[in-house]
Design a protein around this motif. Structure first.
Motif, short mmCIF file in Angstrom:
data_model
loop_
_atom_site.label_atom_id
_atom_site.label_comp_id
_atom_site.label_asym_id
_atom_site.label_seq_id
_atom_site.Cartn_x
_atom_site.Cartn_y
_atom_site.Cartn_z
N UNK A 1 -6.21 5.21 -1.63
CA UNK A 1 -4.78 4.94 -1.79
C UNK A 1 -4.01 5.75 -0.75
N UNK A 2 -3.50 5.06 0.27
CA UNK A 2 -2.79 5.73 1.35
C UNK A 2 -1.31 5.90 1.01
N UNK A 3 -0.94 7.10 0.64
CA UNK A 3 0.46 7.43 0.41
C UNK A 3 0.96 8.18 1.64
N UNK A 4 1.01 7.43 2.75
CA UNK A 4 1.33 8.03 4.04
C UNK A 4 2.27 7.11 4.82
N UNK A 5 3.02 7.71 5.73
CA UNK A 5 3.85 6.92 6.64
C UNK A 5 2.97 6.33 7.74
N UNK A 6 3.39 5.20 8.26
CA UNK A 6 2.70 4.55 9.38
C UNK A 6 1.22 4.32 9.09
N UNK A 7 0.87 3.69 7.97
CA UNK A 7 -0.54 3.52 7.61
C UNK A 7 -1.36 2.74 8.63
N UNK A 8 -0.71 1.85 9.38
CA UNK A 8 -1.46 1.05 10.36
C UNK A 8 -2.21 1.94 11.35
N UNK A 9 -1.66 3.09 11.66
CA UNK A 9 -2.28 4.00 12.61
C UNK A 9 -3.58 4.62 12.10
N UNK B 1 -15.53 5.23 5.39
CA UNK B 1 -16.26 4.72 4.23
C UNK B 1 -15.43 4.15 3.10
N UNK B 2 -14.14 3.95 3.32
CA UNK B 2 -13.31 3.33 2.28
C UNK B 2 -13.77 1.90 2.03
N UNK B 3 -13.72 1.46 0.79
CA UNK B 3 -14.06 0.08 0.44
C UNK B 3 -12.80 -0.75 0.18
N UNK B 4 -11.87 -0.16 -0.54
CA UNK B 4 -10.55 -0.75 -0.76
C UNK B 4 -9.53 0.20 -0.15
N UNK B 5 -8.63 -0.33 0.66
CA UNK B 5 -7.57 0.48 1.24
C UNK B 5 -6.23 -0.06 0.75
N UNK B 6 -5.52 0.76 0.01
CA UNK B 6 -4.22 0.37 -0.53
C UNK B 6 -3.12 1.10 0.22
N UNK B 7 -2.15 0.34 0.71
CA UNK B 7 -1.00 0.91 1.40
C UNK B 7 0.23 0.75 0.52
N UNK B 8 1.31 1.43 0.90
CA UNK B 8 2.56 1.30 0.16
C UNK B 8 3.50 0.35 0.88
N UNK B 9 4.08 -0.54 0.12
CA UNK B 9 5.08 -1.47 0.66
C UNK B 9 6.19 -0.70 1.36
N UNK B 10 6.58 0.43 0.80
CA UNK B 10 7.71 1.19 1.32
C UNK B 10 7.38 1.95 2.61
N UNK C 1 4.94 0.91 5.14
CA UNK C 1 4.41 0.15 6.27
C UNK C 1 5.52 -0.52 7.06
N UNK C 2 5.51 -0.33 8.37
CA UNK C 2 6.49 -1.01 9.23
C UNK C 2 6.26 -2.51 9.21
N UNK C 3 4.99 -2.91 9.20
CA UNK C 3 4.63 -4.32 9.15
C UNK C 3 3.52 -4.49 8.12
N UNK C 4 3.90 -4.84 6.91
CA UNK C 4 2.95 -4.95 5.81
C UNK C 4 1.89 -6.00 6.12
N UNK C 5 2.32 -7.15 6.60
CA UNK C 5 1.38 -8.25 6.86
C UNK C 5 0.34 -7.87 7.92
N UNK C 6 0.80 -7.23 8.99
CA UNK C 6 -0.12 -6.81 10.05
C UNK C 6 -1.11 -5.76 9.53
N UNK C 7 -0.62 -4.85 8.71
CA UNK C 7 -1.48 -3.79 8.19
C UNK C 7 -2.54 -4.36 7.25
N UNK C 8 -2.14 -5.28 6.39
CA UNK C 8 -3.12 -5.93 5.50
C UNK C 8 -4.15 -6.69 6.33
N UNK C 9 -3.68 -7.38 7.36
CA UNK C 9 -4.59 -8.12 8.24
C UNK C 9 -5.60 -7.21 8.91
N UNK C 10 -5.16 -6.01 9.31
CA UNK C 10 -6.06 -5.06 9.95
C UNK C 10 -7.12 -4.56 8.97
N UNK C 11 -6.72 -4.33 7.73
CA UNK C 11 -7.69 -3.90 6.70
C UNK C 11 -8.78 -4.96 6.54
#
Length: 221
Positions: free
Chosen positions: A65-73, A82-91, A93-103
């Motif tokens: 669970x990434x509770x961090x700014x700029x998660x895409x980086x 070794x993460x299996x599920x990576x969860x980002x925060x809507x609040x 991510x600059x680009x939520x769709x791009x970040x999900x796509x990268x995951x």
């Protein structure tokens, strides 16, 4: 199926390997690893090097669970660690769709979370892309907080939206989960429980997980 994800934020940091082995033997389905940067939330916890070091100690699924700014980086670093599920925060991510796509591009499952003050409707447009949605029932940053009961309608609303869209994804809930609140969130529609203090403060982890399952199973009927 109800899944139990012990929060390593509440574990003994001096003995993480032993703690992981103990909850695995106790029947945990995955490990919830809270990553905090001191900016998005007022706390600092694990980084990718810690995740990497723990990866060799267990074959449990890593629920990061990434509770961090700029998660895409940082998606690449945590995927490699070794993460299996990576969860980002809507609040965050600059680009939520791009970040999900990268995951997904890195072969990992993607989750999206909202803070208590964010309407759950904000993430509805992303649901078809997700493997999991995480509803926070405390303000993120520190363990041991009291469950926010007014978040229950969020869970119910999200569950109905998933059903309406015939989507296949998990609803995870994190914050103040114990035997009593577990029944409420499962009744509202969640199926993944993050339990920290309520689990790790018990002497018998197996009993604590079994009690969560039993309570949750009765609520799901």
């Amino acid at each position: 199926m109800i899944k139990i994800s012990p929060s390593m934020l509440a574990a003994d940091f001096a003995n993480l390997e032993q703690e992981i082995t103990a909850v695995q033997l106790a029947g945990a389905d995955m490990l919830h690893i809270d990553v905090m940067d001191g900016h998005f939330v007022p706390n600092i916890t694990f980084g990718p090097d810690v995740v990497k070091s723990l990866r060799s100690k267990t074959d449990l699924l890593f629920d990061v669970h990434l509770m961090i700014k700029y998660p895409l980086q940082y998606i690449g670093a945590f995927a490699k660690a070794g993460a299996d599920i990576i969860t980002i925060h809507y609040e965050a991510a600059d680009d939520v769709r791009e970040t999900i796509g990268q995951i997904h591009a890195l072969g990992k499952k993607a989750g999206l979370s909202v803070k208590p003050g964010t309407p759950v409707e904000e993430i509805y447009g992303f649901l078809p892309m997700l493997d999991m949605a995480l509803i926070m029932t405390v303000e993120p940053g520190f363990g041991g907080q009291s469950f926010m009961r007014d978040m229950l309608p969020k869970i119910s609303s999200l569950k109905q939206k998933i059903l309406d869209g015939s989507l296949h994804m998990d609803i995870e809930v994190d914050g103040g989960i114990d035997r009593n609140t577990a029944k409420e969130v499962i009744g509202a529609g969640a199926n993944v429980l993050v339990s920290g203090s309520a689990l790790f403060k018990q002497k018998d982890y197996k009993k604590a997980i079994e009690e969560l399952r039993a309570t949750s199973a009765s609520a799901a009927l």
